[in-house]
Design an enzyme around this catalytic site. Structure first.
Site, PDB file in Angstrom:
ATOM      1  N   HIS A 128       0.813  -1.215   0.000  1.00 18.98           N
ATOM      2  CA  HIS A 128       0.000   0.000   0.000  1.00 18.98           C
ATOM      3  C   HIS A 128       0.850   1.269   0.000  1.00 18.98           C
ATOM      4  O   HIS A 128       0.416   2.308  -0.508  1.00 18.98           O
ATOM      5  CB  HIS A 128      -0.953  -0.003   1.201  1.00 18.98           C
ATOM      6  CG  HIS A 128      -2.066  -0.997   1.064  1.00 18.98           C
ATOM      7  ND1 HIS A 128      -3.241  -0.713   0.405  1.00 18.98           N
ATOM      8  CD2 HIS A 128      -2.173  -2.287   1.472  1.00 18.98           C
ATOM      9  CE1 HIS A 128      -4.034  -1.766   0.420  1.00 18.98           C
ATOM     10  NE2 HIS A 128      -3.411  -2.741   1.066  1.00 18.98           N
ATOM     11  N   ASP A 152       0.285   4.346  -2.496  1.00 19.86           N
ATOM     12  CA  ASP A 152       0.214   5.759  -2.118  1.00 19.86           C
ATOM     13  C   ASP A 152       1.218   6.590  -2.912  1.00 19.86           C
ATOM     14  O   ASP A 152       0.938   7.729  -3.299  1.00 19.86           O
ATOM     15  CB  ASP A 152       0.494   5.921  -0.621  1.00 19.86           C
ATOM     16  CG  ASP A 152      -0.667   5.457   0.241  1.00 19.86           C
ATOM     17  OD1 ASP A 152      -1.756   5.194  -0.311  1.00 19.86           O
ATOM     18  OD2 ASP A 152      -0.483   5.350   1.469  1.00 19.86           O
ATOM     19  N   GLU A 208      -8.376   5.495  -6.714  1.00 17.91           N
ATOM     20  CA  GLU A 208      -7.366   5.745  -7.746  1.00 17.91           C
ATOM     21  C   GLU A 208      -7.931   6.538  -8.917  1.00 17.91           C
ATOM     22  O   GLU A 208      -7.351   6.558 -10.002  1.00 17.91           O
ATOM     23  CB  GLU A 208      -6.773   4.427  -8.249  1.00 17.91           C
ATOM     24  CG  GLU A 208      -7.716   3.537  -9.025  1.00 17.91           C
ATOM     25  CD  GLU A 208      -8.527   2.581  -8.164  1.00 17.91           C
ATOM     26  OE1 GLU A 208      -8.940   1.534  -8.687  1.00 17.91           O
ATOM     27  OE2 GLU A 208      -8.753   2.891  -6.980  1.00 17.91           O
TER      28      GLU A 208
END
Length: 225
Positions: A95, A99, A125
């Site tokens: 993750h 990011d 997204e």
């Protein structure tokens, strides 16, 4: 903000020093409050990860720009962008890498936007770019420029392995009966069609005014992805 011109000897005079201390305390409270209000406003309108507009601010700005476009009769286009295979990036690279991808995309979009454009994170997204004064031809050029720039991003994961990023883009051009919700929905459907076409491409939503019954055909599995 006004600036105080002080005599160099003022700080050496006890009475002047007391006066300056009172002035500083009187000005300090409102100044701190103004800074807190400014920070609160920024937090309420900015996506913390990407630094661009959040969904709430984006919708408010879109409403204003759409009203102007209708009032003055100039074109406007909306791009809906979605990172391809983003779930896979999160699952395989972590993750933190996901990011990093979103943050890099936010910076890229902000750097390529004109002063009149609106750039925001729609959610997850997905990102939105509103092109003021741009007809379909101009929107296509802008979308392709963004797509190619994303394709050329140089990102690496924690193991220094390159991470390939591409996006699918849907374009909707403002038409006379479009509400903001309709415009966004048309761009969103075009974006999913771009994914159905193989991803990493641009699709323009068909004009409602010129439509002949042909709808964008998006496989159900793409919509559920």
């Amino acid at each position: 903000m006004a600036h105080l011109a002080l005599c160099p000897r003022a700080a050496d005079d006890p009475q002047d020093a007391r006066i300056l201390d009172v002035i500083a305390r009187e000005l300090g409270g409102p100044l701190r409050m103004a800074l807190l209000v400014e920070e609160a406003q920024r937090a309420a309108t900015t996506d913390p990860l990407t630094g661009i507009m959040n969904r709430r601010a984006l919708l408010a700005a879109l409403d204003i720009e759409q009203t102007r476009a209708f009032r003055f009769g100039y074109p406007m286009s909306l791009l809906m962008l979605d990172v391809d295979h983003f779930k896979s990036i999160n699952d395989v690279r972590g993750h933190a890498m996901g990011d990093q991808v979103l943050s890099a995309l936010g910076r890229l979009l902000a750097s390529q936007a004109r002063k009149t454009d609106i750039v925001g994170r729609w959610g997850g997204e997905e990102f939105v770019v509103v092109l003021s004064g741009a007809p379909e031809s101009g929107a296509r050029i802008a979308a392709e420029r963004i797509r190619k720039s994303v394709e050329q991003l140089s990102l690496v994961d924690e193991n220094l392995q390159p991470v390939k990023v591409t996006i699918s883009i849907g374009i909707a051009c403002l038409e006379i009966n479009d509400s903001a919700a309709v415009l966004i929905d048309r761009a969103d459907r075009a974006m999913y069609q771009a994914k159905a076409n193989g991803r990493n491409c641009v699709v323009v939503a068909p004009s409602v005014l010129r439509r002949t019954g042909t709808e964008l055909q998006v496989p159900l599995e793409i919509l559920r992805e």
